[in-house]
Structure formats: structure tokens, C-alpha cells
Scaffold this motif. Structure first.
Motif, PDB file in Angstrom:
ATOM      1  N   GLY A  70      -5.859 -36.589  37.603  1.00  0.00           N
ATOM      2  CA  GLY A  70      -6.445 -35.587  36.715  1.00  0.00           C
ATOM      3  C   GLY A  70      -5.801 -34.219  36.949  1.00  0.00           C
ATOM      4  N   ARG A  71      -6.467 -33.169  36.421  1.00  0.00           N
ATOM      5  CA  ARG A  71      -5.853 -31.831  36.440  1.00  0.00           C
ATOM      6  C   ARG A  71      -6.021 -31.129  37.790  1.00  0.00           C
ATOM      7  N   VAL A  72      -5.583 -31.744  38.868  1.00  0.00           N
ATOM      8  CA  VAL A  72      -5.665 -31.071  40.169  1.00  0.00           C
ATOM      9  C   VAL A  72      -4.765 -29.834  40.200  1.00  0.00           C
ATOM     10  N   TYR A  73      -3.715 -29.859  39.365  1.00  0.00           N
ATOM     11  CA  TYR A  73      -2.856 -28.667  39.263  1.00  0.00           C
ATOM     12  C   TYR A  73      -3.703 -27.432  38.961  1.00  0.00           C
ATOM     13  N   CYS A  74      -4.646 -27.587  38.040  1.00  0.00           N
ATOM     14  CA  CYS A  74      -5.445 -26.448  37.593  1.00  0.00           C
ATOM     15  C   CYS A  74      -6.468 -25.990  38.636  1.00  0.00           C
ATOM     16  N   SER A  75      -6.802 -26.857  39.567  1.00  0.00           N
ATOM     17  CA  SER A  75      -7.757 -26.459  40.595  1.00  0.00           C
ATOM     18  C   SER A  75      -7.072 -25.888  41.829  1.00  0.00           C
ATOM     19  N   VAL A  76      -5.836 -26.320  42.075  1.00  0.00           N
ATOM     20  CA  VAL A  76      -5.200 -25.976  43.348  1.00  0.00           C
ATOM     21  C   VAL A  76      -3.921 -25.156  43.171  1.00  0.00           C
ATOM     22  N   ALA A  77      -3.032 -25.577  42.275  1.00  0.00           N
ATOM     23  CA  ALA A  77      -1.680 -25.009  42.254  1.00  0.00           C
ATOM     24  C   ALA A  77      -1.532 -23.752  41.415  1.00  0.00           C
ATOM     25  N   CYS A  78      -2.457 -23.531  40.479  1.00  0.00           N
ATOM     26  CA  CYS A  78      -2.302 -22.379  39.581  1.00  0.00           C
ATOM     27  C   CYS A  78      -3.108 -21.187  40.110  1.00  0.00           C
ATOM     28  N   PRO A  79      -2.438 -20.092  40.516  1.00  0.00           N
ATOM     29  CA  PRO A  79      -3.200 -18.957  41.050  1.00  0.00           C
ATOM     30  C   PRO A  79      -4.118 -18.310  40.022  1.00  0.00           C
ATOM     31  N   LEU A  80      -3.756 -18.380  38.719  1.00  0.00           N
ATOM     32  CA  LEU A  80      -4.648 -17.803  37.711  1.00  0.00           C
ATOM     33  C   LEU A  80      -5.934 -18.633  37.593  1.00  0.00           C
ATOM     34  N   GLY A  81      -5.821 -19.938  37.787  1.00  0.00           N
ATOM     35  CA  GLY A  81      -7.010 -20.795  37.770  1.00  0.00           C
ATOM     36  C   GLY A  81      -7.928 -20.465  38.943  1.00  0.00           C
ATOM     37  N   VAL A  82      -7.331 -20.287  40.126  1.00  0.00           N
ATOM     38  CA  VAL A  82      -8.154 -19.962  41.306  1.00  0.00           C
ATOM     39  C   VAL A  82      -8.786 -18.571  41.129  1.00  0.00           C
ATOM     40  N   TRP A  83      -8.020 -17.646  40.550  1.00  0.00           N
ATOM     41  CA  TRP A  83      -8.560 -16.307  40.296  1.00  0.00           C
ATOM     42  C   TRP A  83      -9.782 -16.378  39.378  1.00  0.00           C
ATOM     43  N   ILE A 181      -4.892  -8.093  29.518  1.00  0.00           N
ATOM     44  CA  ILE A 181      -4.881  -9.569  29.492  1.00  0.00           C
ATOM     45  C   ILE A 181      -5.682 -10.130  30.674  1.00  0.00           C
ATOM     46  N   ALA A 182      -5.394  -9.621  31.867  1.00  0.00           N
ATOM     47  CA  ALA A 182      -6.111 -10.134  33.050  1.00  0.00           C
ATOM     48  C   ALA A 182      -7.599  -9.798  32.958  1.00  0.00           C
ATOM     49  N   GLY A 183      -7.919  -8.613  32.395  1.00  0.00           N
ATOM     50  CA  GLY A 183      -9.323  -8.221  32.268  1.00  0.00           C
ATOM     51  C   GLY A 183     -10.085  -9.156  31.342  1.00  0.00           C
ATOM     52  N   VAL A 184      -9.468  -9.503  30.207  1.00  0.00           N
ATOM     53  CA  VAL A 184     -10.148 -10.404  29.253  1.00  0.00           C
ATOM     54  C   VAL A 184     -10.359 -11.779  29.891  1.00  0.00           C
ATOM     55  N   ILE A 185      -9.320 -12.305  30.556  1.00  0.00           N
ATOM     56  CA  ILE A 185      -9.443 -13.636  31.182  1.00  0.00           C
ATOM     57  C   ILE A 185     -10.519 -13.613  32.273  1.00  0.00           C
ATOM     58  N   SER A 186     -10.546 -12.543  33.055  1.00  0.00           N
ATOM     59  CA  SER A 186     -11.530 -12.442  34.140  1.00  0.00           C
ATOM     60  C   SER A 186     -12.950 -12.340  33.572  1.00  0.00           C
ATOM     61  N   VAL A 190     -16.110 -14.797  34.213  1.00  0.00           N
ATOM     62  CA  VAL A 190     -17.432 -14.374  34.687  1.00  0.00           C
ATOM     63  C   VAL A 190     -18.522 -14.925  33.770  1.00  0.00           C
ATOM     64  N   LYS A 191     -18.274 -14.877  32.466  1.00  0.00           N
ATOM     65  CA  LYS A 191     -19.298 -15.313  31.507  1.00  0.00           C
ATOM     66  C   LYS A 191     -19.450 -16.838  31.477  1.00  0.00           C
ATOM     67  N   ASN A 192     -18.307 -17.536  31.349  1.00  0.00           N
ATOM     68  CA  ASN A 192     -18.398 -18.972  31.055  1.00  0.00           C
ATOM     69  C   ASN A 192     -17.465 -19.868  31.855  1.00  0.00           C
ATOM     70  N   GLY A 193     -16.897 -19.389  32.925  1.00  0.00           N
ATOM     71  CA  GLY A 193     -16.018 -20.257  33.726  1.00  0.00           C
ATOM     72  C   GLY A 193     -14.624 -20.382  33.149  1.00  0.00           C
ATOM     73  N   ARG A 194     -14.179 -21.628  32.975  1.00  0.00           N
ATOM     74  CA  ARG A 194     -12.768 -21.833  32.615  1.00  0.00           C
ATOM     75  C   ARG A 194     -12.519 -21.790  31.097  1.00  0.00           C
ATOM     76  N   THR A 195     -12.982 -20.750  30.430  1.00  0.00           N
ATOM     77  CA  THR A 195     -12.796 -20.668  28.974  1.00  0.00           C
ATOM     78  C   THR A 195     -11.317 -20.561  28.593  1.00  0.00           C
ATOM     79  N   PHE A 196     -10.589 -19.674  29.262  1.00  0.00           N
ATOM     80  CA  PHE A 196      -9.162 -19.521  28.940  1.00  0.00           C
ATOM     81  C   PHE A 196      -8.422 -20.841  29.151  1.00  0.00           C
ATOM     82  N   CYS A 197      -8.752 -21.516  30.271  1.00  0.00           N
ATOM     83  CA  CYS A 197      -8.056 -22.769  30.604  1.00  0.00           C
ATOM     84  C   CYS A 197      -8.250 -23.825  29.533  1.00  0.00           C
TER      85      CYS A 197
END
Ligand code: SF4
Ligand code: SF4
Ligand code: SF4
Length: 324
Positions: A70-83, A181-186, A190-197
Motif C-alpha cells: 500500500g501507500r507506505v511511501y505517503c506515510s514514511v518517505a514523503c516529508p510533506l506527508g509527515v508535515w 502554498i504550505a499554509g493552505v496545505i497545513s 489541521v481541519k481534515n487530515g490528508r485532504t491535499f494527499c
């Protein structure tokens, strides 16, 4: 205290993700020669930079990993995902969450995901960098670090220690775009979790198509599930549909947050699909007595466990196949 495999999976993911994120952030924000090399190494394993330079090996490795786990890349390898996980976690640290901070299942934004992916794929082929650089998760995160965090860190170093460092500041326009861009993603995180992803990110959509068929996936045991909704409320990808007891693997980022919250051991990360022990009781929709079709729309608490049914939907507790 008993340590469950669910806790091991979750904490293993958290530790791996934090190591990757700290290394990437340190590499991108620090001065000198040592740490910035870390960022170069981490960039080599990022999906989108590999796609833009046609780095076939990196892409194939991540596709195979996704097909297996599965998408372990998105949980571990992507710093924007961890952020995003850090941003979404901060307001949810309290013990009793108000209802507006609990996650809920949402329908996939398939059209938006596909349009975004097609747009970025066309931009890569046509070499339109302005599009790719503002949708590439690695680029977005690295610009946040180099344009915003690095100058701040440099100023702090110059105040606190000697010798001073040369602060390389980005243009005002570049810094403003990075902050927006970073502000909107963040904020979305905060509101809904991984919406951008699960709506815009082209990497997430690409990996999602493969993860749909991943061998290891999150599976719900409908014989044990009591419909308590704790797993749904813990899912930052909003991908656990408890009406049909299906987890949307294309959006699941394998964070394992849903596993330890289940007190009934009803949700697992596994290679198998749970088979109902009493399938006739849940497949009422398929029964066609005298050419008619039953519908179970609106039945939100159905389970193959009669006791659970009795508790959740007294009117459905005795559903069974009618004689034909
Ligand atoms: S979906 Fe995109 S931004 Fe989210 S974790 Fe995956 S690669 Fe990173
Ligand atoms: S899988 Fe577990 S946590 Fe999720 S609704 Fe069912 S019983 Fe509750
Ligand atoms: S279903 Fe949700 S909470 Fe569970 S692993 Fe996937 S993304 Fe995480």
C-alpha cells in the motif's frame, strides 16, 4: 501491559516517518556541508523528482512497494506527508476530542484527482516547470524549508553562535508563494487530515491506483465489528466506509492509526479478505424474491453478528433469506 501487533506497526511507522522527516528537514535547512548531503540523498528516493527526470528505477521500486504494502511511501518517505500529520495531530492531542475534530468518512474526489494527475503529467511531458514545481510534494516542502525556515534558522545561528553563516534568502515573491502554498496545505491538514494527499497530489493519485490492488491492506472483520466508529474517527485519510465495511485502499496511507483504537480486534493490516461467517445475513441486497430487489439503504448499523444487529438496528436483527 500487553503490546499488540497494531501498536508495533503504528509506532514503527511513526519512528520511521520521524527519522525521515528530521533528516530531510535538517538537510534542507542547515548550513555547512554535512547535513545538506542528506537532503540530496533523500531527494533521490522521492517519486516526483524521479518522474520528472525519468528515473525509472526509483519509480518501479516504489510501485512494487505500493503493490505489496500500500501507500507506505505517503506515510514514511514523503516529508510533506509527515508535515501534514504533524499539523493534523497538534489540535487532536487532547484526550476528549470535540466532534468537529473527529475524522469522518468522505467520498473520494475522483474527478479532481484525475484532472490534477492529467494536468501534471501533461506538464511533465511538455516541460512546463511552473506547474510541476507547485504540485510536486518534495518541491513544495523543500521550498518551505529553504525559502522560509532556512533564513530564520540562519538568523538564529548568527545571534547565538560564532562564526556567522551567510544567509541565502529567496526573493520576496518566492517566499510569499512558498508560505501561501504550505499554509493552505497545513490548514487543510489541521481541519481534515490528508485532504491535499487525496485530492490534488499527483503522486498520491498515481500510487492510489496501484494501492487499490495492494496485497497487504486494511481489512475489517464484520463478524467482530460493533460499528463503534472509533477507527473512522481516527482515519486522517477519511477512507473507512463503515456502511459497507470497506476501506478505500487508494486513499489509505497505511498509517495504522485505526488499528490500536479498535477494542474488538476487528480491523487488521493483512493480505487476506475477511469472509463473512454468515454471508446470507448481509447479502440481503442480492436476494430477488419474485423478481423484486431488496434495498438496505439507510441501514447504518448492519453486521453479520446478530447480537450487534439487535443492539444497533433492532428492526434488522432477524433479516434472513426468505423462502423462494
Ligand atoms: S499524497 Fe503526495 S503529499 Fe501526500 S504523502 Fe503522498 S506524496 Fe506526499
Ligand atoms: S472496526 Fe473496530 S473500531 Fe472500527 S467500527 Fe468496527 S469495532 Fe469499531
Ligand atoms: S484506514 Fe485510515 S487510519 Fe487506517 S491505516 Fe489507512 S489511512 Fe490510516
Amino acid at each position: 501491559m500487553r503490546i499488540r501487533s497494531a501498536d508495533i506497526l503504528r509506532w514503527g511507522r511513526i519512528v520511521a516517518a520521524l527519522i525521515m522527516w528530521v533528516a530531510a528537514t535538517a538537510g534542507l535547512t542547515s548550513y555547512g556541508m554535512t547535513f545538506p548531503r542528506l537532503a540530496v540523498w533523500i531527494e533521490r528516493v522521492q517519486f516526483m523528482p524521479a518522474a520528472m527526470t525519468f528515473g525509472i528505477t526509483t519509480i518501479v521500486i516504489w510501485l512494487i512497494v505500493t503493490l505489496l504494502f500500500g501507500r507506505v511511501y505517503c506515510s514514511v518517505a514523503c516529508p510533506l506527508g509527515v508535515w501534514q500529520d504533524i499539523c493534523s495531530r497538534l489540535p487532536r492531542l487532547r484526550r476528549h476530542l470535540p466532534s468537529h475534530l473527529r475524522y469522518r468518512y468522505s467520498q473520494p474526489l475522483t474527478l479532481l484527482r484525475n484532472i490534477s494527475l492529467a494536468f501534471v503529467a501533461a506538464a511533465i511531458l511538455l516541460g512546463i516547470n511552473i506547474v510541476t514545481s507547485h504540485t510536486d510534494p518534495w518541491k513544495i516542502y523543500s521550498e518551505l524549508c529553504t525559502d522560509v525556515a532556512k533564513p530564520i534558522w540562519g538568523a538564529a545561528v548568527n545571534i547565538l553562535s560564532y562564526p556567522p553563516v551567510m544567509i541565502a534568502a529567496a526573493s520576496l515573491t518566492g517566499t510569499t508563494i512558498s508560505i501561501i502554498i504550505a499554509g493552505v496545505i497545513s490548514w487543510l491538514a489541521v481541519k481534515n487530515g490528508r485532504t491535499f494527499c487525496n485530492s490534488i497530489c499527483p503522486v498520491g493519485t498515481t500510487l492510489g491506483y496501484v494501492a487499490k490492488y495492494s496485497i497487504y491492506h486494511i481489512d475489517i472483520n464484520t463478524d467482530k465489528c460493533t460499528q463503534c466508529r472509533k477507527c473512522e474517527q481516527a482515519c486522517k485519510a477519511s477512507c473507512i466506509d463503515l456502511t459497507s465495511h470497506v476501506v478505500d485502499s487508494s486513499r489509505c496511507v497505511e498509517c495504522f492509526d485505526c488499528l490500536p483504537v479498535c477494542e474488538n480486534d476487528a480491523i487488521h493490516y493483512t493480505w487476506s479478505r475477511h469472509q463473512l461467517s454468515t454471508p446470507l445475513m448481509i447479502k440481503v441486497g442480492d436476494i430477488k424474491p419474485s423478481g423484486t430487489r431488496f434495498k438496505l439503504d439507510g441501514c447504518t448499523g448492519c453486521s453479520s453478528n446478530p447480537q450487534v444487529n439487535q443492539q444497533n438496528n433492532p428492526q434488522n436483527a432477524t433479516i434472513s433469506r426468505p423462502s423462494e
